[in-house]
Motif scaffolding. Sequence first.
Motif, mmCIF file in Angstrom:
data_model
loop_
_atom_site.group_PDB
_atom_site.id
_atom_site.type_symbol
_atom_site.label_atom_id
_atom_site.label_comp_id
_atom_site.label_asym_id
_atom_site.label_seq_id
_atom_site.Cartn_x
_atom_site.Cartn_y
_atom_site.Cartn_z
ATOM 1 N N HIS A 1 14.791 19.302 39.069
ATOM 2 C CA HIS A 1 13.896 18.191 38.870
ATOM 3 C C HIS A 1 14.264 16.950 39.687
ATOM 4 O O HIS A 1 13.371 16.211 40.162
ATOM 5 C CB HIS A 1 13.811 17.793 37.391
ATOM 6 C CG HIS A 1 13.322 18.722 36.386
ATOM 7 N ND1 HIS A 1 13.580 18.965 35.282
ATOM 8 C CD2 HIS A 1 12.211 19.544 36.830
ATOM 9 C CE1 HIS A 1 13.047 19.865 34.735
ATOM 10 N NE2 HIS A 1 12.175 20.200 35.868
ATOM 11 N N ALA B 1 5.146 24.458 38.924
ATOM 12 C CA ALA B 1 5.261 24.904 37.706
ATOM 13 C C ALA B 1 6.400 24.315 36.826
ATOM 14 O O ALA B 1 6.377 23.870 35.835
ATOM 15 C CB ALA B 1 5.683 26.704 37.794
ATOM 16 N N ILE C 1 7.208 21.101 37.434
ATOM 17 C CA ILE C 1 6.942 19.803 37.065
ATOM 18 C C ILE C 1 6.084 19.845 35.819
ATOM 19 O O ILE C 1 6.272 19.105 34.860
ATOM 20 C CB ILE C 1 5.785 19.156 38.128
ATOM 21 C CG1 ILE C 1 6.540 19.116 39.365
ATOM 22 C CG2 ILE C 1 5.547 17.711 37.510
ATOM 23 C CD1 ILE C 1 5.701 18.297 40.383
ATOM 24 N N GLY C 2 5.355 21.091 35.792
ATOM 25 C CA GLY C 2 4.595 21.460 34.437
ATOM 26 C C GLY C 2 5.411 21.669 33.239
ATOM 27 O O GLY C 2 5.108 21.089 32.130
ATOM 28 N N GLU C 3 6.587 22.290 33.755
ATOM 29 C CA GLU C 3 7.534 22.389 32.483
ATOM 30 C C GLU C 3 8.002 21.269 32.105
ATOM 31 O O GLU C 3 8.258 20.843 30.656
ATOM 32 C CB GLU C 3 8.550 23.427 32.889
ATOM 33 C CG GLU C 3 7.972 24.855 32.856
ATOM 34 C CD GLU C 3 8.767 25.717 33.722
ATOM 35 O OE1 GLU C 3 10.080 25.374 34.099
ATOM 36 O OE2 GLU C 3 8.417 26.900 34.040
ATOM 37 N N TRP C 4 8.499 20.167 32.975
ATOM 38 C CA TRP C 4 9.018 19.017 32.790
ATOM 39 C C TRP C 4 8.057 18.247 31.956
ATOM 40 O O TRP C 4 8.329 17.653 30.818
ATOM 41 C CB TRP C 4 9.376 18.169 33.941
ATOM 42 C CG TRP C 4 10.038 17.081 33.603
ATOM 43 C CD1 TRP C 4 11.577 17.020 33.540
ATOM 44 C CD2 TRP C 4 9.328 15.785 33.412
ATOM 45 N NE1 TRP C 4 11.509 15.352 33.370
ATOM 46 C CE2 TRP C 4 10.281 14.866 33.477
ATOM 47 C CE3 TRP C 4 8.139 15.417 33.627
ATOM 48 C CZ2 TRP C 4 9.949 13.379 33.066
ATOM 49 C CZ3 TRP C 4 7.782 14.032 33.198
ATOM 50 C CH2 TRP C 4 8.866 12.978 33.340
ATOM 51 N N LEU C 5 6.897 18.318 32.375
ATOM 52 C CA LEU C 5 5.616 17.498 31.493
ATOM 53 C C LEU C 5 5.622 18.222 30.046
ATOM 54 O O LEU C 5 5.245 17.347 29.304
ATOM 55 C CB LEU C 5 4.613 17.645 32.535
ATOM 56 C CG LEU C 5 3.250 16.296 32.045
ATOM 57 C CD1 LEU C 5 3.659 15.155 32.185
ATOM 58 C CD2 LEU C 5 2.205 16.864 33.103
ATOM 59 N N LYS D 1 7.741 18.920 27.906
ATOM 60 C CA LYS D 1 8.352 18.574 26.977
ATOM 61 C C LYS D 1 7.996 17.296 26.372
ATOM 62 O O LYS D 1 8.383 17.011 25.238
ATOM 63 C CB LYS D 1 9.732 18.098 27.878
ATOM 64 C CG LYS D 1 10.532 19.426 28.301
ATOM 65 C CD LYS D 1 12.067 19.005 28.700
ATOM 66 C CE LYS D 1 12.269 18.221 29.795
ATOM 67 N NZ LYS D 1 13.443 18.008 30.354
ATOM 68 N N TYR D 2 6.996 16.681 27.009
ATOM 69 C CA TYR D 2 6.574 15.465 26.413
ATOM 70 C C TYR D 2 5.225 15.398 25.913
ATOM 71 O O TYR D 2 4.439 14.396 25.919
ATOM 72 C CB TYR D 2 6.517 14.469 27.465
ATOM 73 C CG TYR D 2 8.252 14.234 28.018
ATOM 74 C CD1 TYR D 2 9.104 13.869 27.006
ATOM 75 C CD2 TYR D 2 8.233 14.618 29.438
ATOM 76 C CE1 TYR D 2 10.652 13.893 27.900
ATOM 77 C CE2 TYR D 2 9.589 14.639 29.795
ATOM 78 C CZ TYR D 2 10.636 14.376 28.917
ATOM 79 O OH TYR D 2 12.016 14.420 29.482
ATOM 80 N N ARG D 3 4.875 16.683 25.677
ATOM 81 C CA ARG D 3 3.296 16.937 25.104
ATOM 82 C C ARG D 3 3.119 16.216 23.861
ATOM 83 O O ARG D 3 1.971 15.805 23.568
ATOM 84 C CB ARG D 3 3.034 18.245 25.024
ATOM 85 C CG ARG D 3 4.038 18.964 24.201
ATOM 86 C CD ARG D 3 3.737 20.427 23.724
ATOM 87 N NE ARG D 3 4.652 21.074 22.973
ATOM 88 C CZ ARG D 3 5.810 21.611 23.347
ATOM 89 N NH1 ARG D 3 6.091 21.757 24.638
ATOM 90 N NH2 ARG D 3 6.689 22.387 22.348
ATOM 91 N N TYR E 1 3.375 13.267 23.758
ATOM 92 C CA TYR E 1 2.791 11.809 23.882
ATOM 93 C C TYR E 1 1.418 11.947 24.454
ATOM 94 O O TYR E 1 0.681 11.001 24.980
ATOM 95 C CB TYR E 1 3.551 11.435 24.714
ATOM 96 C CG TYR E 1 4.919 10.585 24.020
ATOM 97 C CD1 TYR E 1 4.899 9.656 23.075
ATOM 98 C CD2 TYR E 1 5.936 11.761 24.128
ATOM 99 C CE1 TYR E 1 6.135 9.119 22.552
ATOM 100 C CE2 TYR E 1 7.107 11.311 23.325
ATOM 101 C CZ TYR E 1 7.027 10.189 22.412
ATOM 102 O OH TYR E 1 8.295 9.907 21.652
ATOM 103 N N TRP E 2 0.935 13.185 24.799
ATOM 104 C CA TRP E 2 -0.592 13.228 25.173
ATOM 105 C C TRP E 2 -1.891 13.512 24.374
ATOM 106 O O TRP E 2 -2.889 13.619 24.930
ATOM 107 C CB TRP E 2 -0.760 14.216 26.463
ATOM 108 C CG TRP E 2 0.409 14.874 26.928
ATOM 109 C CD1 TRP E 2 1.448 14.350 27.526
ATOM 110 C CD2 TRP E 2 0.142 15.966 27.705
ATOM 111 N NE1 TRP E 2 2.214 15.292 28.142
ATOM 112 C CE2 TRP E 2 1.388 16.365 28.416
ATOM 113 C CE3 TRP E 2 -0.784 17.296 27.913
ATOM 114 C CZ2 TRP E 2 1.849 17.336 29.097
ATOM 115 C CZ3 TRP E 2 -0.393 18.308 28.506
ATOM 116 C CH2 TRP E 2 0.742 18.381 29.372
#
Lengths: 104, 104
Positions: B3, B75, B77-81, B83-85, B87-88
């Motif tokens: 990352h 992919a 980045i998608g996985e990193w993102l 983790k913070y789902r 907050y969306w």
Amino acid sequence: MTHDQIFKALADPTRRTIFERLATSGHNASELREGLSISQPAMSQHLSVLRSAGLVREQRQGRFVNYEVDPDGLASIGEWLAKYRAYWPARIDDLKTLLKDMDQ
Amino acid sequence: MTHDQIFKALADPTRRTIFERLATSGHNASELREGLSISQPAMSQHLSVLRSAGLVREQRQGRFVNYEVDPDGLASIGEWLAKYRAYWPARIDDLKTLLKDMDQ
DNA sequence: CCGACACATAAGCACAGACTTATTTCATTA
DNA sequence: TAATGAAATAAGTCTGTGCTTATGTGTCGG
């Protein structure tokens, strides 16, 4: 809140650590320093960068300042990522499922 | 492919421009220079950074080297993102619209 | 082979940024 | 209101990195 600010903010490992810690729960600046061998001004500067990028927002509480994740920044990354959707076809269904789960 | 490499790679505006151009279609290094006032070594170095991060991959074709987007980096980045789902949720409708657009 | 061409690597420079210590600001409380 | 404590700002240093020019490597056409 530009993509430039967001990616620059996340390019620093210390700031990613801070962000991940905030993703678990809100903390003030002093609490965030715990474990990290970093000076108080350094933390303040990191939080300033994260805040300018829209990844984090602050909330004054007396003489403490509580920080928490700002969904706007994350959403901005999501939008950036969505532009390249053509390259993650296999991942789309996963995301859709995720959104469906989140929906109720 | 960490990352750290990915976010550092995308923190540079020139590299994001290169990446976006590659997202449209594959290009060799010379083609990618067009429009950007940047030297040939600079382009080579940028491509090297993007490649090390797993955002781009190369394919030698004679004395040309064709570059294209590597889905692995995206992919990641998608996985990193993901983790913070948590907050969306507020943005779910926006994302859904995006996904609908993507779907045709 | 040899020249031209595409790209990579080397070396050095200049600026950006992550850190430090010192100081300031602002709110709390004795 | 003076003292304390949390956080921000100032100023300076040092490292990282994006750029340049120069050179090296590899491939093709004459």
